[in-house]
Design a protein around this motif. Structure first.
Motif, mmCIF file in Angstrom:
data_model
loop_
_atom_site.group_PDB
_atom_site.id
_atom_site.type_symbol
_atom_site.label_atom_id
_atom_site.label_comp_id
_atom_site.label_asym_id
_atom_site.label_seq_id
_atom_site.Cartn_x
_atom_site.Cartn_y
_atom_site.Cartn_z
ATOM 1 N N ALA A 46 0.692 -1.087 0.154
ATOM 2 C CA ALA A 46 0.122 0.263 -0.240
ATOM 3 C C ALA A 46 0.999 1.703 0.585
ATOM 4 O O ALA A 46 0.751 2.643 -0.543
ATOM 5 C CB ALA A 46 -1.227 -0.220 1.173
ATOM 6 N N LYS A 47 1.845 1.351 0.350
ATOM 7 C CA LYS A 47 2.854 2.747 1.089
ATOM 8 C C LYS A 47 3.167 2.449 -0.925
ATOM 9 O O LYS A 47 3.472 4.072 -1.154
ATOM 10 C CB LYS A 47 3.548 1.958 1.212
ATOM 11 C CG LYS A 47 3.941 2.161 3.573
ATOM 12 C CD LYS A 47 4.964 2.269 4.110
ATOM 13 C CE LYS A 47 4.113 2.327 5.522
ATOM 14 N NZ LYS A 47 5.966 2.587 6.828
ATOM 15 N N ASP B 166 0.644 4.075 -2.869
ATOM 16 C CA ASP B 166 0.180 5.191 -2.550
ATOM 17 C C ASP B 166 1.434 6.322 -2.656
ATOM 18 O O ASP B 166 0.713 7.547 -3.824
ATOM 19 C CB ASP B 166 0.186 5.442 -0.835
ATOM 20 C CG ASP B 166 -0.910 4.716 -0.485
ATOM 21 O OD1 ASP B 166 -1.791 4.617 -1.420
ATOM 22 O OD2 ASP B 166 -1.144 4.513 0.360
ATOM 23 N N ALA B 167 2.090 6.161 -2.914
ATOM 24 C CA ALA B 167 4.063 6.920 -3.266
ATOM 25 C C ALA B 167 3.697 6.945 -4.849
ATOM 26 O O ALA B 167 3.575 8.178 -5.716
ATOM 27 C CB ALA B 167 5.260 5.868 -3.244
ATOM 28 N N LEU B 168 3.269 5.826 -5.334
ATOM 29 C CA LEU B 168 2.932 5.616 -7.284
ATOM 30 C C LEU B 168 1.815 6.890 -7.901
ATOM 31 O O LEU B 168 1.776 7.562 -8.519
ATOM 32 C CB LEU B 168 2.518 4.645 -7.475
ATOM 33 C CG LEU B 168 3.862 3.889 -8.024
ATOM 34 C CD1 LEU B 168 3.312 2.740 -8.676
ATOM 35 C CD2 LEU B 168 5.012 4.962 -9.199
ATOM 36 N N MET B 169 0.200 6.493 -6.452
ATOM 37 C CA MET B 169 -0.904 7.282 -6.906
ATOM 38 C C MET B 169 -0.330 8.655 -6.960
ATOM 39 O O MET B 169 -1.431 9.938 -6.976
ATOM 40 C CB MET B 169 -1.932 6.720 -5.074
ATOM 41 C CG MET B 169 -2.141 5.256 -6.235
ATOM 42 S SD MET B 169 -2.812 5.543 -7.366
ATOM 43 C CE MET B 169 -4.800 6.329 -6.991
ATOM 44 N N GLN B 170 0.945 9.503 -5.428
ATOM 45 C CA GLN B 170 0.838 11.017 -5.013
ATOM 46 C C GLN B 170 1.375 11.282 -6.339
ATOM 47 O O GLN B 170 1.310 12.076 -7.041
ATOM 48 C CB GLN B 170 1.754 10.996 -3.890
ATOM 49 C CG GLN B 170 2.392 12.249 -3.495
ATOM 50 C CD GLN B 170 1.251 13.024 -3.340
ATOM 51 O OE1 GLN B 170 -0.067 12.701 -3.018
ATOM 52 N NE2 GLN B 170 0.945 14.127 -3.728
ATOM 53 N N THR C 198 -10.693 13.613 -6.870
ATOM 54 C CA THR C 198 -9.145 12.722 -6.010
ATOM 55 C C THR C 198 -9.361 11.296 -7.467
ATOM 56 O O THR C 198 -10.033 10.521 -7.878
ATOM 57 C CB THR C 198 -9.689 12.238 -4.448
ATOM 58 O OG1 THR C 198 -11.570 11.916 -4.661
ATOM 59 C CG2 THR C 198 -9.866 13.980 -4.246
ATOM 60 N N SER C 199 -7.756 10.709 -6.216
ATOM 61 C CA SER C 199 -8.040 9.247 -7.333
ATOM 62 C C SER C 199 -8.224 8.414 -6.015
ATOM 63 O O SER C 199 -7.833 8.440 -5.076
ATOM 64 C CB SER C 199 -6.861 9.345 -7.689
ATOM 65 O OG SER C 199 -7.150 10.131 -8.589
ATOM 66 N N SER C 200 -8.617 7.416 -6.411
ATOM 67 C CA SER C 200 -8.223 6.128 -5.358
ATOM 68 C C SER C 200 -8.107 4.658 -5.666
ATOM 69 O O SER C 200 -8.261 5.187 -7.424
ATOM 70 C CB SER C 200 -9.217 5.457 -4.235
ATOM 71 O OG SER C 200 -11.287 5.237 -5.632
ATOM 72 N N TRP C 201 -7.353 3.609 -5.282
ATOM 73 C CA TRP C 201 -7.407 2.462 -6.102
ATOM 74 C C TRP C 201 -7.491 0.732 -4.623
ATOM 75 O O TRP C 201 -7.792 1.528 -4.309
ATOM 76 C CB TRP C 201 -5.420 2.502 -5.489
ATOM 77 C CG TRP C 201 -4.778 2.261 -4.608
ATOM 78 C CD1 TRP C 201 -4.013 3.763 -3.988
ATOM 79 C CD2 TRP C 201 -4.463 1.320 -3.613
ATOM 80 N NE1 TRP C 201 -4.112 2.929 -3.404
ATOM 81 C CE2 TRP C 201 -3.885 1.643 -2.937
ATOM 82 C CE3 TRP C 201 -4.545 -0.263 -3.621
ATOM 83 C CZ2 TRP C 201 -3.104 1.293 -2.052
ATOM 84 C CZ3 TRP C 201 -4.481 -1.333 -3.069
ATOM 85 C CH2 TRP C 201 -3.696 -0.267 -1.947
#
Length: 495
Positions: free
Chosen positions: A446-447, A450-454, A489-492
């Motif tokens: 998840a970390k 999350d980094a890629l999502m950022q 916003t985005s989610s995964w």
RNA sequence: GGCGGCGUAGCCAAGUGGCCUAAGGCGACGGUUUGCAAAACCGUUAUUCGUCGGUUCGAAUCCGACCGCCGCCUCCA
């Protein structure tokens, strides 16, 4: 109108009435534990699982007995034959009992994954030897069975009703060429209650007739009557067991007690794989573990156990079911659709506005429940029952799209998913967790995600869409779905 | 050889005498939404139910023939 079930005994649908008000006894022929369970087991046990779940939904106190066959019976009724449990034990260099134990565990593991409720009682044949011997003794006393050279046979000629379930008569069977003739038997149609064991036979027990082992049909008679009484409400099993297995069970049991052995006989149809009978020699034999892991040359991917379950429920239990990669894939897509909606409903329940239950929604839900029950009452029409789940999905998604949908309304929808989709069909879970990987691994993953999502968020903010799309593609290829919301916003989520 | 079942859209599948100008799913194609997607929603996708006859006011549903497929008859779920 109440529940109607197709009774093989009468060849028609009958209104179901239990012997004792409010209570039902169900016996289902269980597996012979000499190998991992396969797709055929899945169809059979999922079908009867839904029966038990629906009986309980209707309020019946249901006792569900399913035997574990851990005694190696011969593979035919002649003097020669192979003991499949002993054969498998020899091949795997294990004691037959250790082998039986191993595959019993494997069986429960697979059934748990298919979300089948555990039977109330799972009696082992090996643990009921004295009861089996006692039943044989009674049959001999009553003149229905005879001993010959250390074996005991049931004399079919003494039992006029023989053939009433399968629609066969003994004369026709005698003219058939495939009944092996044993010199010990008075008639080729007589079947073994007890077989004398050769010295090298690994599993054998002492009896009044010497060392031996019980006949194939005996355990089901003994264990069903022991735990459910001499007349049981429902006995289920695969169609291929109709004859001779169930026919022999009836003869043995009714000859002992006189009372009707089973009131409703239910038989589920068989499975094929890619259109033909599943068989080890045909290279289309797929175990459940292989299906769940996707480890089979006929499968393109791993299949979520509940998707397998959903495919089974998509057709009627009395229809044959063809498993194919395409069919499994379609079932998985449908399963994912239902699951995604259920998760979305539960996620939004907390943040939805307070307020009354929407009247219109409530009426629709009532309608769904009625359609569902009518379908299930009609000899367990799970195909239509499942279609109601998709109607519910559509309703739920429409409600989710509206900001004014209240908590209570979403709660009512969730409750219907739980009761019908979860409680009866068993395809909706109480909770959803990504159980494919451990929590620790998930946190680490998840970390990274999350980094890629950022990164992607920043790319999108500077309108660098090619970079944003590249990141999304990378994630998608790792089975991580990326969703952009209307508010930016985005989610995964894991696919 | 004996017995049983099945043949419904590209695929899976319910329906078994009138509410069927045939559920539902998957897929496909349009539309809404979106930077583009995904998901979701809306819509389209079988005037027709293996073929040919028959019964009936009326048939996917009943009957007959034919073609095709499958299963059971042997432990098998």
């Amino acid at each position: 109108m109440g529940l109607e079930l197709y009774n093989t005994l009468t060849r028609k649908k009958e209104v179901f009435r239990p012997l004792k008000e409010g209570q039902v006894g169900v016996y289902v022929c269980g597996p012979t534990v000499y190998g991992h369970s396969h797709l055929g087991h899945a169809k059979s046990y999922v079908s009867f699982d839904v029966l038990v779940r629906y009986l309980r939904y209707l309020g019946y106190a249901t006792t569900y007995v399913q035997n574990i066959t851990d005694v190696g019976h011969l593979t035919d009724d002649a003097d020669e034959g192979e003991d499949k449990l002993a054969m498998a034990a020899q091949r795997e260099k294990m004691h037959p009992m250790a082998l039986a134990e191993f595959y019993t565990q494997s069986y429960f593991e697979d059934m748990d994954r298919l979300n089948c409720v555990r039977p109330t009682i799972s009696p082992r044949a090996s643990g009921h030897m004295t009861e089996q011997v006692d039943l044989i003794k009674t049959l001999i006393e009553k003149g229905y069975a005879y001993e010959a050279n250390g074996s005991v046979y049931f004399e079919v000629a003494k039992w006029a009703d023989y053939g009433k379930l399968s629609g066969r008569n003994t004369e026709e069977m005698l003219s058939g060429t495939r009944v092996n003739v044993s010199a010990e038997k008075k008639s080729p149609t007589d079947f073994a209650l007890w077989k004398k064991a050769q010295p090298n036979h690994i599993m054998q027990w002492s009896s009044p007739w010497g060392m031996g082992y019980p006949g194939w049909h005996l355990e089901c008679s003994v264990m069903s009557m022991k735990y459910l009484g001499t007349s049981i409400d429902i006995h289920g099993g695969g169609l291929e067991n109709q004859f001779p297995h169930h026919e022999c069970e009836i003869a043995q049991s009714e000859a002992v007690h006189g009372a009707p052995f089973v009131r409703y006989w239910l038989h589920n149809n068989m499975v094929t794989v890619d259109g033909v009978k599943m068989g080890k020699s045909l290279n289309n034999f797929i175990t459940l573990k292989e299906a769940f892991a996707g480890c089979h040359e006929r499968l393109s991917q791993a299949y979520e156990p509940l998707a397998v379950r959903q495919l089974i429920l998509n057709s009627h239990y009395r229809s044959p079911l063809d498993f194919s990669d395409a069919a499994l894939h379609a079932a998985l897509s449908g399963y994912n659709r239902i699951t995604a909606t259920v998760i979305a409903v539960r996620k939004k329940e907390g943040s939805a506005p307070e307020g009354p239950l929407d009247e219109q929604t409530n009426r629709e839900l009532d309608q769904f429940r009625e359609t569902f029950e009518t379908a299930m009452n009609d000899d367990l029409n799970t195909s239509v029952a499942l279609s109601v789940m998709f109607d519910l999905v559509r309703l739920a998604n429409r409600l989710l799209a509206k900001d004014e949908t209240t908590q209570r309304t979403l709660n009512a929808v969730d409750s219907m998913f739980r009761k019908l989709g979860g409680g009866v069909l068993g395809i909706v879970r109480e909770t959803y967790t990504a159980d494919r990987i451990s929590a620790a691994e998930q946190n680490r993953l998840a970390k990274l995600v999350d980094a890629l999502m950022q990164e992607r968020k920043e790319a999108r903010e500077r309108k660098d869409f090619s970079e944003a799309d590249r990141i999304r593609k990378t994630l998608t290829e790792s089975d991580i779905a990326v969703t952009d919301e209307a508010d930016g916003t985005s989610s995964w989520s894991f696919k």
